[in-house]
Design an enzyme around this catalytic site. Structure first.
Site, mmCIF file in Angstrom:
data_model
loop_
_atom_site.group_PDB
_atom_site.id
_atom_site.type_symbol
_atom_site.label_atom_id
_atom_site.label_comp_id
_atom_site.label_asym_id
_atom_site.label_seq_id
_atom_site.Cartn_x
_atom_site.Cartn_y
_atom_site.Cartn_z
ATOM 1 N N ASN A 79 6.262 1.642 19.026
ATOM 2 C CA ASN A 79 6.302 0.439 19.875
ATOM 3 C C ASN A 79 7.440 -0.513 19.519
ATOM 4 O O ASN A 79 7.497 -1.631 20.017
ATOM 5 C CB ASN A 79 4.949 -0.293 19.859
ATOM 6 C CG ASN A 79 4.653 -0.934 18.508
ATOM 7 O OD1 ASN A 79 5.448 -0.781 17.568
ATOM 8 N ND2 ASN A 79 3.550 -1.641 18.401
ATOM 9 N N GLU A 127 -9.813 12.839 -4.893
ATOM 10 C CA GLU A 127 -8.695 12.502 -5.787
ATOM 11 C C GLU A 127 -9.275 12.196 -7.165
ATOM 12 O O GLU A 127 -10.188 11.371 -7.280
ATOM 13 C CB GLU A 127 -7.943 11.281 -5.249
ATOM 14 C CG GLU A 127 -6.672 11.002 -6.041
ATOM 15 C CD GLU A 127 -6.217 9.560 -5.969
ATOM 16 O OE1 GLU A 127 -5.024 9.316 -6.129
ATOM 17 O OE2 GLU A 127 -7.067 8.657 -5.761
ATOM 18 N N ASP A 174 -8.742 9.234 5.202
ATOM 19 C CA ASP A 174 -8.817 8.798 3.816
ATOM 20 C C ASP A 174 -10.101 7.980 3.661
ATOM 21 O O ASP A 174 -10.311 7.025 4.410
ATOM 22 C CB ASP A 174 -7.592 7.921 3.489
ATOM 23 C CG ASP A 174 -7.021 8.224 2.127
ATOM 24 O OD1 ASP A 174 -7.792 8.206 1.160
ATOM 25 O OD2 ASP A 174 -5.806 8.476 2.038
ATOM 26 N N HIS A 204 2.101 9.925 -1.329
ATOM 27 C CA HIS A 204 2.587 8.546 -1.212
ATOM 28 C C HIS A 204 2.609 7.816 -2.555
ATOM 29 O O HIS A 204 3.073 6.684 -2.626
ATOM 30 C CB HIS A 204 1.699 7.793 -0.224
ATOM 31 C CG HIS A 204 0.284 7.721 -0.701
ATOM 32 N ND1 HIS A 204 -0.533 8.834 -0.779
ATOM 33 C CD2 HIS A 204 -0.456 6.690 -1.168
ATOM 34 C CE1 HIS A 204 -1.698 8.483 -1.274
ATOM 35 N NE2 HIS A 204 -1.689 7.181 -1.521
ATOM 36 N N ASP A 205 2.056 8.420 -3.618
ATOM 37 C CA ASP A 205 2.068 7.786 -4.942
ATOM 38 C C ASP A 205 3.103 8.408 -5.871
ATOM 39 O O ASP A 205 3.260 7.956 -7.007
ATOM 40 C CB ASP A 205 0.692 7.944 -5.623
ATOM 41 C CG ASP A 205 -0.411 7.192 -4.904
ATOM 42 O OD1 ASP A 205 -0.107 6.156 -4.272
ATOM 43 O OD2 ASP A 205 -1.561 7.639 -4.975
ATOM 44 N N ASP A 217 -10.507 8.877 -2.008
ATOM 45 C CA ASP A 217 -9.691 8.105 -2.947
ATOM 46 C C ASP A 217 -10.426 7.853 -4.272
ATOM 47 O O ASP A 217 -11.601 7.437 -4.255
ATOM 48 C CB ASP A 217 -9.375 6.758 -2.273
ATOM 49 C CG ASP A 217 -8.300 5.978 -2.977
ATOM 50 O OD1 ASP A 217 -7.145 6.419 -2.969
ATOM 51 O OD2 ASP A 217 -8.619 4.901 -3.544
ATOM 52 N N ASP A 258 3.363 3.830 13.657
ATOM 53 C CA ASP A 258 2.092 3.612 14.360
ATOM 54 C C ASP A 258 1.589 4.891 15.030
ATOM 55 O O ASP A 258 2.238 5.939 14.968
ATOM 56 C CB ASP A 258 2.245 2.486 15.390
ATOM 57 C CG ASP A 258 3.441 2.716 16.310
ATOM 58 O OD1 ASP A 258 3.737 3.881 16.611
ATOM 59 O OD2 ASP A 258 4.090 1.727 16.711
ATOM 60 N N ASP A 306 7.766 4.888 14.381
ATOM 61 C CA ASP A 306 7.421 3.656 15.091
ATOM 62 C C ASP A 306 7.532 3.889 16.596
ATOM 63 O O ASP A 306 8.626 4.099 17.117
ATOM 64 C CB ASP A 306 8.376 2.538 14.633
ATOM 65 C CG ASP A 306 8.186 1.259 15.434
ATOM 66 O OD1 ASP A 306 7.134 1.130 16.103
ATOM 67 O OD2 ASP A 306 9.090 0.396 15.383
ATOM 68 N N ASP A 312 8.292 -2.201 16.758
ATOM 69 C CA ASP A 312 8.150 -3.409 15.932
ATOM 70 C C ASP A 312 8.580 -3.172 14.481
ATOM 71 O O ASP A 312 8.361 -4.029 13.619
ATOM 72 C CB ASP A 312 6.706 -3.945 15.986
ATOM 73 C CG ASP A 312 5.704 -2.970 15.349
ATOM 74 O OD1 ASP A 312 6.123 -1.860 14.963
ATOM 75 O OD2 ASP A 312 4.520 -3.326 15.246
HETATM 76 C C1 NOJ Z 1 -5.107 6.193 -5.030
HETATM 77 C C2 NOJ Z 1 -4.213 6.021 -3.845
HETATM 78 O O1 NOJ Z 1 -3.571 7.230 -3.577
HETATM 79 C C3 NOJ Z 1 -3.262 4.899 -4.177
HETATM 80 O O2 NOJ Z 1 -2.226 4.783 -3.230
HETATM 81 C C4 NOJ Z 1 -4.048 3.626 -4.287
HETATM 82 O O3 NOJ Z 1 -3.197 2.586 -4.710
HETATM 83 C C5 NOJ Z 1 -5.191 3.756 -5.293
HETATM 84 N N1 NOJ Z 1 -5.892 5.001 -5.181
HETATM 85 C C6 NOJ Z 1 -6.191 2.670 -5.081
HETATM 86 O O4 NOJ Z 1 -6.854 2.862 -3.851
#
Ligand code: NOJ
Length: 554
Positions: free
Chosen positions: A23, A253, A98, A326-327, A200, A29, A21, A25
């Site tokens: 700034n 993906e 992305d 991130h998943d 994605d 960012d 971060d 908040d």
């Molecule tokens: C795959 C992404 O990595 C995930 O984070 C997202 O929720 C789903 N696709 C839907 O966009």
């Protein structure tokens, strides 16, 4: 095998909200990212993949896009993005965006127009259908985030399809106007200077004609009709016409992908549609069907999956290798050991980065971050965690058990803020409260501490990435898995007269390992290791908990 720049590189993934971060908040960012470009460069990677930075109401934290040509106010401005892009390029770092075009946000202008009725020019941008009869959805498909895949719109007496959350309506890619929009978006970013895209759920963009009922299975009902649809290749070929005008790269993906099917898209040659693909097979070694149905980790399965992808693609196509994003929950908490955090963090890094393919490293992975194990659902942020929790409750599973799964498998495990230092809020923000809680272990696990410790996971990643960069055998060598007991993953890579042996132990037990006769460990150079003192007994040794060693014979 043809050498290419995207095969040489390694990539760092930033999930912007939790990176840094700038700034004050409480939300990560672009200003924060700018301040950390030197850190990323020093790690030894060659590119950054940004999870979505676009304006979004954040039903799915950026994967619900409201405008494809701008930057979210939370993260900054388009001008600031251009500065980040220039500064990254100055440091020799490529930038990958992305591309989320299976769906938009319900807040996208196209969708708002589309809802106005059949006469609206944007109506056919989405997949609208009448109910089978009053009150009955057009078919039995389910959303992967739980519930029906259809949402009813009273004003026009029609349903729209959403394979993900109801705030993420699926685009109608069969409409040539939508494909033209996608091509224009691709051009917009490439013209600005970005170097490629992570695409994605790209295998979802073409749906079976007539949208027939799916096989009735939980959460994925309909997947045989909305994945790998009849026009997928045709549409990717159209997008490729744009890519071919630039020196860029693409990684798609692709859930439930097999090597055989992947080759249809990524096999090198005139009809190569994507440069590489993220598959999920290796992420299913501690669960069944979904991440939330947790089972004990099976290293034997992991080895088999990796060996198959290495073998089947070798010389034909290129792997995209990752162990976190991130998943996915933190890998040390899944396939490694929090007790042996340092050893297992280094072992896991070695295990996948020494294979053939482009390695992707997710923010925090390089310092060995672990799952925060947040104990109550009200403290979570992720839509799929809420929905899975609700589903389990409906199925009669006690909340206490569901929370155990959640603490292990929720995507939020990977989304707590980056741990920069032992200062307040881990140095992530100067705000009183960060947008999401910080793993309390930040006082010990943070970038500053890792930088200062010569034995840290961070310093190991630097060494490992440098080794990969300097040695073609790591990138281009062929792959042979050795026969060992199930908890040891050992393989040999061979390239232009050189040989490299990689050993990875997935257990805290000591196990006798012997190298094959034609690989003389005594004549080899030990190039990477995670324990001091590495004696050999004949042509082998007793492995220590989560030990890794890499030997090279030139
Ligand atoms: C795959 C992404 O990595 C995930 O984070 C997202 O929720 C789903 N696709 C839907 O966009």
């Amino acid at each position: 095998m043809e050498k290419k720049w995207y095969k040489e590189m390694s990539v760092y993934q930033i999930w912007p909200r939790s990176f840094c971060d700038g700034n004050g908040d409480g939300i990560g960012d672009l200003k924060g990212i700018l301040s950390k470009l030197d850190y990323i460069k020093e790690l030894g990677v060659d590119a950054i993949w940004f999870s979505p930075l676009y304006p979004s109401p954040n039903a799915d934290y950026g994967y619900d896009i409201a405008n494809y040509r701008d930057i979210s106010e939370d993260y900054g401005t388009l001008e600031e993005f251009k500065t980040v892009l220039d500064e990254a390029h100055k440091r020799g770092l490529k930038v990958i965006m992305d591309l989320v075009v299976n769906h938009t946000s319900t807040e996208h202008e196209w969708f708002k127009e589309s809802m106005k009725g059949e006469d609206n020019p944007y109506h056919d941008y989405y997949i609208w259908r009448k109910g089978r009869k009053p009150g009955k959805e057009p078919n039995n498909w389910l959303s992967t985030f739980q519930g029906k895949a259809w949402e009813y719109c009273k004003d026009i007496d029609k349903y729209y399809l959403h394979v993900f959350a109801k705030e993420q309506p699926d685009l109608n890619m069969d409409n040539p106007k939508v494909r033209q929009e996608v091509k224009d978006i691709i051009k917009f970013w490439l013209d600005m200077g970005v170097d490629g895209f992570r695409e994605d759920v790209i295998t979802f963009i073409s749906k079976k004609e007539g949208l027939p009922n799916g096989f009735p299975i939980p959460t994925a009902c309909g997947i045989e009709h909305y994945m790998n649809g009849p026009h997928l290749k045709e549409y990717l070929r159209e997008f490729k016409e744009i890519y071919d005008q630039y020196d860029c790269f693409t990684v798609g993906e692709a859930p439930m992908m097999t090597t055989k099917r992947a080759l249809e898209f990524i096999k090198e040659g005139d009809d190569q549609l994507l440069n590489m693909m993220f598959h999920f097979e290796h992420m299913g070694c501690d669960n069944v069907i979904t991440n939330w149905i947790v089972t004990p980790f099976k290293p034997g399965k992991l080895k088999k999956v990796y060996a198959r992808w290495q073998k089947d693609l070798y010389g034909k196509a290129w792997n995209a290798n990752y162990i976190e994003n991130h998943d996915q929950p933190r890998i040390i908490s899944r396939y490694g050991s929090e007790k042996y955090r340092q050893q297992s963090g280094k072992m896991l890094a070695t295990m996948y980065i020494c294979q053939s393919g482009t390695p992707f490293i997710y923010q925090g992975q390089e310092i060995g971050m672990t799952n925060p194990k947040i104990p109550t659902i009200d403290r979570y942020k992720d839509v799929s965690s809420f929905n899975t929790y609700a589903l389990f409750r409906k199925l009669g599973i006690p909340d206490s058990i569901t929370m155990k799964f959640c603490m292990y498998a929720s995507r939020d495990n990977a989304r707590t803020p980056m741990q920069w230092s032992a200062e307040k809020n881990a140095g992530f923000t100067t705000a009183e409260e960060p947008w999401f809680e910080i793993n309390p272990n930040y006082t010990e696990i943070n970038v500053e501490a890792e930088k200062n410790n010569p034995h840290s996971i961070l310093n190991y990643y630097k060494k490992l990435l440098k080794f990969r960069k300097e040695n073609d055998i790591v990138k281009y060598g062929d792959f042979e898995m050795l026969k060992t007991c199930k908890d040891i993953f050992a393989y040999v890579r061979t390239y232009e007269g050189q040989k490299m042996l990689v050993l990875c132990s997935f257990t805290d037990k000591e196990i006798a390992f012997r190298a094959p006769k034609d690989f003389d460990l005594n004549a080899a150079e030990l190039v990477l290791w995670n324990y001091d003192n590495n004696p050999l007994v004949h042509n082998g040794f007793m492995t220590r908990p989560y030990e890794t060693r890499v030997y090279l014979i030139k």
